[in-house]
Design a protein around this motif. Structure first.
Motif, PDB file in Angstrom:
ATOM      1  N   SER A  17       0.811  -0.870  -0.141  1.00  0.00           N
ATOM      2  CA  SER A  17      -0.042  -0.020  -0.247  1.00  0.00           C
ATOM      3  C   SER A  17       1.207   1.235  -0.105  1.00  0.00           C
ATOM      4  CB  SER A  17      -0.691   0.241   1.122  1.00  0.00           C
ATOM      5  OG  SER A  17      -1.251  -0.877   1.255  1.00  0.00           O
ATOM      6  N   SER A  18       2.110   1.232   0.905  1.00  0.00           N
ATOM      7  CA  SER A  18       2.956   2.559   0.676  1.00  0.00           C
ATOM      8  C   SER A  18       3.147   2.326  -0.228  1.00  0.00           C
ATOM      9  CB  SER A  18       3.831   2.336   1.867  1.00  0.00           C
ATOM     10  OG  SER A  18       4.985   1.384   2.304  1.00  0.00           O
ATOM     11  N   SER A  19       4.114   1.723  -0.967  1.00  0.00           N
ATOM     12  CA  SER A  19       4.201   1.170  -2.531  1.00  0.00           C
ATOM     13  C   SER A  19       3.730   2.329  -3.849  1.00  0.00           C
ATOM     14  CB  SER A  19       5.459  -0.210  -2.804  1.00  0.00           C
ATOM     15  OG  SER A  19       6.114  -0.086  -1.846  1.00  0.00           O
ATOM     16  N   LEU A  20       2.642   1.899  -3.395  1.00  0.00           N
ATOM     17  CA  LEU A  20       1.183   2.459  -4.068  1.00  0.00           C
ATOM     18  C   LEU A  20       0.956   3.814  -4.395  1.00  0.00           C
ATOM     19  CD1 LEU A  20      -0.863  -0.450  -4.885  1.00  0.00           C
ATOM     20  CD2 LEU A  20      -0.156   0.666  -6.331  1.00  0.00           C
ATOM     21  N   ALA A  21       1.011   4.138  -2.757  1.00  0.00           N
ATOM     22  CA  ALA A  21       0.846   5.272  -2.797  1.00  0.00           C
ATOM     23  C   ALA A  21       2.541   5.724  -3.339  1.00  0.00           C
ATOM     24  CB  ALA A  21       0.859   5.909  -0.540  1.00  0.00           C
ATOM     25  N   LEU A  22       3.319   6.183  -3.218  1.00  0.00           N
ATOM     26  CA  LEU A  22       4.551   6.449  -3.522  1.00  0.00           C
ATOM     27  C   LEU A  22       4.479   6.951  -5.500  1.00  0.00           C
ATOM     28  CD1 LEU A  22       7.587   5.572  -1.196  1.00  0.00           C
ATOM     29  CD2 LEU A  22       6.941   7.968  -1.237  1.00  0.00           C
ATOM     30  N   LEU A  23       3.776   5.647  -5.650  1.00  0.00           N
ATOM     31  CA  LEU A  23       3.867   5.608  -6.635  1.00  0.00           C
ATOM     32  C   LEU A  23       2.797   6.818  -7.986  1.00  0.00           C
ATOM     33  CD1 LEU A  23       4.940   4.234  -9.555  1.00  0.00           C
ATOM     34  CD2 LEU A  23       2.750   2.764  -9.161  1.00  0.00           C
ATOM     35  N   TYR A  24       1.959   7.332  -7.267  1.00  0.00           N
ATOM     36  CA  TYR A  24       0.801   7.785  -7.435  1.00  0.00           C
ATOM     37  C   TYR A  24       0.834   9.248  -7.110  1.00  0.00           C
ATOM     38  CZ  TYR A  24      -2.642   3.836  -8.551  1.00  0.00           C
ATOM     39  OH  TYR A  24      -2.902   2.928  -8.535  1.00  0.00           O
ATOM     40  N   TYR A  25       2.310   9.582  -5.895  1.00  0.00           N
ATOM     41  CA  TYR A  25       2.617  11.154  -5.579  1.00  0.00           C
ATOM     42  C   TYR A  25       3.191  11.024  -6.322  1.00  0.00           C
ATOM     43  CZ  TYR A  25       5.092  14.144  -2.837  1.00  0.00           C
ATOM     44  OH  TYR A  25       5.768  15.544  -2.343  1.00  0.00           O
ATOM     45  N   ASP A  26       3.872  10.102  -6.883  1.00  0.00           N
ATOM     46  CA  ASP A  26       5.324  10.308  -8.502  1.00  0.00           C
ATOM     47  C   ASP A  26       4.635  11.270  -9.594  1.00  0.00           C
ATOM     48  OD1 ASP A  26       7.817  10.710  -9.329  1.00  0.00           O
ATOM     49  OD2 ASP A  26       7.395   8.766 -10.541  1.00  0.00           O
ATOM     50  N   TYR A  27       3.021  10.190  -9.530  1.00  0.00           N
ATOM     51  CA  TYR A  27       2.959  10.765 -10.719  1.00  0.00           C
ATOM     52  C   TYR A  27       1.782  12.212 -10.814  1.00  0.00           C
ATOM     53  CZ  TYR A  27       2.668   5.661 -12.431  1.00  0.00           C
ATOM     54  OH  TYR A  27       3.210   4.295 -13.067  1.00  0.00           O
ATOM     55  N   ALA A  28       1.479  12.041  -9.696  1.00  0.00           N
ATOM     56  CA  ALA A  28       1.037  13.197  -9.455  1.00  0.00           C
ATOM     57  C   ALA A  28       1.870  14.252  -9.515  1.00  0.00           C
ATOM     58  CB  ALA A  28      -0.385  13.327  -7.929  1.00  0.00           C
ATOM     59  N   LEU A  29       3.156  14.514  -9.097  1.00  0.00           N
ATOM     60  CA  LEU A  29       4.090  15.243  -9.144  1.00  0.00           C
ATOM     61  C   LEU A  29       4.418  15.455 -10.449  1.00  0.00           C
ATOM     62  CD1 LEU A  29       6.296  15.188  -6.055  1.00  0.00           C
ATOM     63  CD2 LEU A  29       4.546  16.785  -6.438  1.00  0.00           C
ATOM     64  N   THR A  30       4.858  14.318 -11.571  1.00  0.00           N
ATOM     65  CA  THR A  30       4.751  14.777 -12.453  1.00  0.00           C
ATOM     66  C   THR A  30       3.704  14.844 -13.976  1.00  0.00           C
ATOM     67  OG1 THR A  30       5.336  12.345 -13.199  1.00  0.00           O
ATOM     68  CG2 THR A  30       7.490  13.614 -11.887  1.00  0.00           C
ATOM     69  N   PHE A  31       2.203  14.383 -13.316  1.00  0.00           N
ATOM     70  CA  PHE A  31       1.815  14.793 -14.546  1.00  0.00           C
ATOM     71  C   PHE A  31       1.482  16.124 -15.129  1.00  0.00           C
ATOM     72  CE2 PHE A  31      -2.300  14.938 -15.964  1.00  0.00           C
ATOM     73  CZ  PHE A  31      -2.967  14.084 -16.953  1.00  0.00           C
ATOM     74  N   PRO A  32       2.137  17.342 -15.187  1.00  0.00           N
ATOM     75  CA  PRO A  32       1.923  18.801 -15.802  1.00  0.00           C
ATOM     76  C   PRO A  32       2.491  17.591 -16.731  1.00  0.00           C
ATOM     77  CG  PRO A  32       1.731  18.790 -13.239  1.00  0.00           C
ATOM     78  CD  PRO A  32       1.962  17.429 -13.515  1.00  0.00           C
ATOM     79  N   ASP A  33       4.060  17.931 -16.409  1.00  0.00           N
ATOM     80  CA  ASP A  33       4.820  17.507 -17.598  1.00  0.00           C
ATOM     81  C   ASP A  33       4.576  16.758 -18.870  1.00  0.00           C
ATOM     82  OD1 ASP A  33       6.704  19.406 -16.442  1.00  0.00           O
ATOM     83  OD2 ASP A  33       8.080  17.948 -15.112  1.00  0.00           O
ATOM     84  N   GLU A  34       4.268  15.231 -18.092  1.00  0.00           N
ATOM     85  CA  GLU A  34       3.834  14.306 -18.600  1.00  0.00           C
ATOM     86  C   GLU A  34       3.037  14.850 -20.013  1.00  0.00           C
ATOM     87  OE1 GLU A  34       1.235  10.212 -19.434  1.00  0.00           O
ATOM     88  OE2 GLU A  34       2.938  10.795 -16.923  1.00  0.00           O
ATOM     89  N   LYS A  35       2.178  15.986 -19.542  1.00  0.00           N
ATOM     90  CA  LYS A  35       1.351  16.007 -20.088  1.00  0.00           C
ATOM     91  C   LYS A  35       1.494  17.152 -21.728  1.00  0.00           C
ATOM     92  CE  LYS A  35      -3.688  18.445 -20.112  1.00  0.00           C
ATOM     93  NZ  LYS A  35      -4.526  20.320 -19.127  1.00  0.00           N
ATOM     94  N   ALA A  36       2.476  17.871 -20.941  1.00  0.00           N
ATOM     95  CA  ALA A  36       3.296  18.612 -21.972  1.00  0.00           C
ATOM     96  C   ALA A  36       3.962  18.293 -22.518  1.00  0.00           C
ATOM     97  CB  ALA A  36       3.638  19.662 -21.051  1.00  0.00           C
ATOM     98  N   TYR A  37       4.776  17.107 -22.344  1.00  0.00           N
ATOM     99  CA  TYR A  37       5.659  17.197 -23.264  1.00  0.00           C
ATOM    100  C   TYR A  37       5.380  15.398 -23.677  1.00  0.00           C
ATOM    101  CZ  TYR A  37       8.501  20.276 -21.343  1.00  0.00           C
ATOM    102  OH  TYR A  37       9.707  21.321 -20.928  1.00  0.00           O
ATOM    103  N   ILE A  38       4.423  14.685 -23.211  1.00  0.00           N
ATOM    104  CA  ILE A  38       4.561  13.409 -24.032  1.00  0.00           C
ATOM    105  C   ILE A  38       2.515  13.356 -24.465  1.00  0.00           C
ATOM    106  CG2 ILE A  38       3.876  10.784 -23.717  1.00  0.00           C
ATOM    107  CD1 ILE A  38       7.031  11.773 -23.328  1.00  0.00           C
ATOM    108  N   TRP A  39       1.671  13.369 -24.143  1.00  0.00           N
ATOM    109  CA  TRP A  39       0.135  13.698 -24.547  1.00  0.00           C
ATOM    110  C   TRP A  39      -0.235  15.046 -25.749  1.00  0.00           C
ATOM    111  CZ3 TRP A  39      -2.038   9.490 -23.505  1.00  0.00           C
ATOM    112  CH2 TRP A  39      -1.711   9.003 -23.260  1.00  0.00           C
ATOM    113  N   GLY A  40       1.260  16.569 -25.502  1.00  0.00           N
ATOM    114  CA  GLY A  40       1.277  17.209 -26.891  1.00  0.00           C
ATOM    115  C   GLY A  40       2.072  16.508 -27.365  1.00  0.00           C
ATOM    116  N   SER A  41       2.735  16.342 -27.802  1.00  0.00           N
ATOM    117  CA  SER A  41       3.052  15.642 -28.979  1.00  0.00           C
ATOM    118  C   SER A  41       2.206  14.553 -30.234  1.00  0.00           C
ATOM    119  CB  SER A  41       4.794  15.270 -28.081  1.00  0.00           C
ATOM    120  OG  SER A  41       4.674  13.630 -27.344  1.00  0.00           O
ATOM    121  N   ARG A  42       3.748  14.674 -30.471  1.00  0.00           N
ATOM    122  CA  ARG A  42       3.092  13.579 -31.366  1.00  0.00           C
ATOM    123  C   ARG A  42       3.413  12.296 -31.345  1.00  0.00           C
ATOM    124  NH1 ARG A  42       5.910  10.966 -36.195  1.00  0.00           N
ATOM    125  NH2 ARG A  42       7.920  12.027 -35.626  1.00  0.00           N
ATOM    126  N   PHE A  43       2.350  11.199 -31.473  1.00  0.00           N
ATOM    127  CA  PHE A  43       2.500   9.969 -31.186  1.00  0.00           C
ATOM    128  C   PHE A  43       3.566   9.074 -32.068  1.00  0.00           C
ATOM    129  CE2 PHE A  43       1.966   4.802 -30.891  1.00  0.00           C
ATOM    130  CZ  PHE A  43       0.910   5.288 -28.967  1.00  0.00           C
TER     131      PHE A  43
END
Length: 83
Positions: A17-43
């Motif tokens: 459970s704590s490992s999953l919490a840390l994983l989701y915390y990391d996802y929440a912190l890096t999602f704005p960058d992911e949205k800009a660089y991954i989802w906003g780019s050409r596939f």
């Protein structure tokens, strides 16, 4: 189930459970960058590999918890779990 086995199972559940919490915390912190660089780019292949590696761990964790009957299992609800 002996008291030692119950305690070991509870510790394993806490670690997962704590490992999953840390994983989701990391996802929440890096999602704005992911949205800009991954989802906003050409596939491309690199985009596919990034998404596959990033979200395969989440799918695997959920599958493992469901397979082990941890999700929806009332045995892990304290206080009756530890008697």
């Amino acid at each position: 189930m002996s008291a030692e086995q119950v305690e070991t199972s509870q510790i394993q559940l806490y670690i997962q459970s704590s490992s999953l919490a840390l994983l989701y915390y990391d996802y929440a912190l890096t999602f704005p960058d992911e949205k800009a660089y991954i989802w906003g780019s050409r596939f491309s292949l690199s985009t596919f590999l990034y998404i596959w590696c990033r979200y395969a761990l989440v799918a695997n964790s959920i599958f493992l918890l469901a397979f082990l009957n941890v999700i929806g299992d009332d045995r892990y609800d304290a206080p009756h779990y530890v008697r």
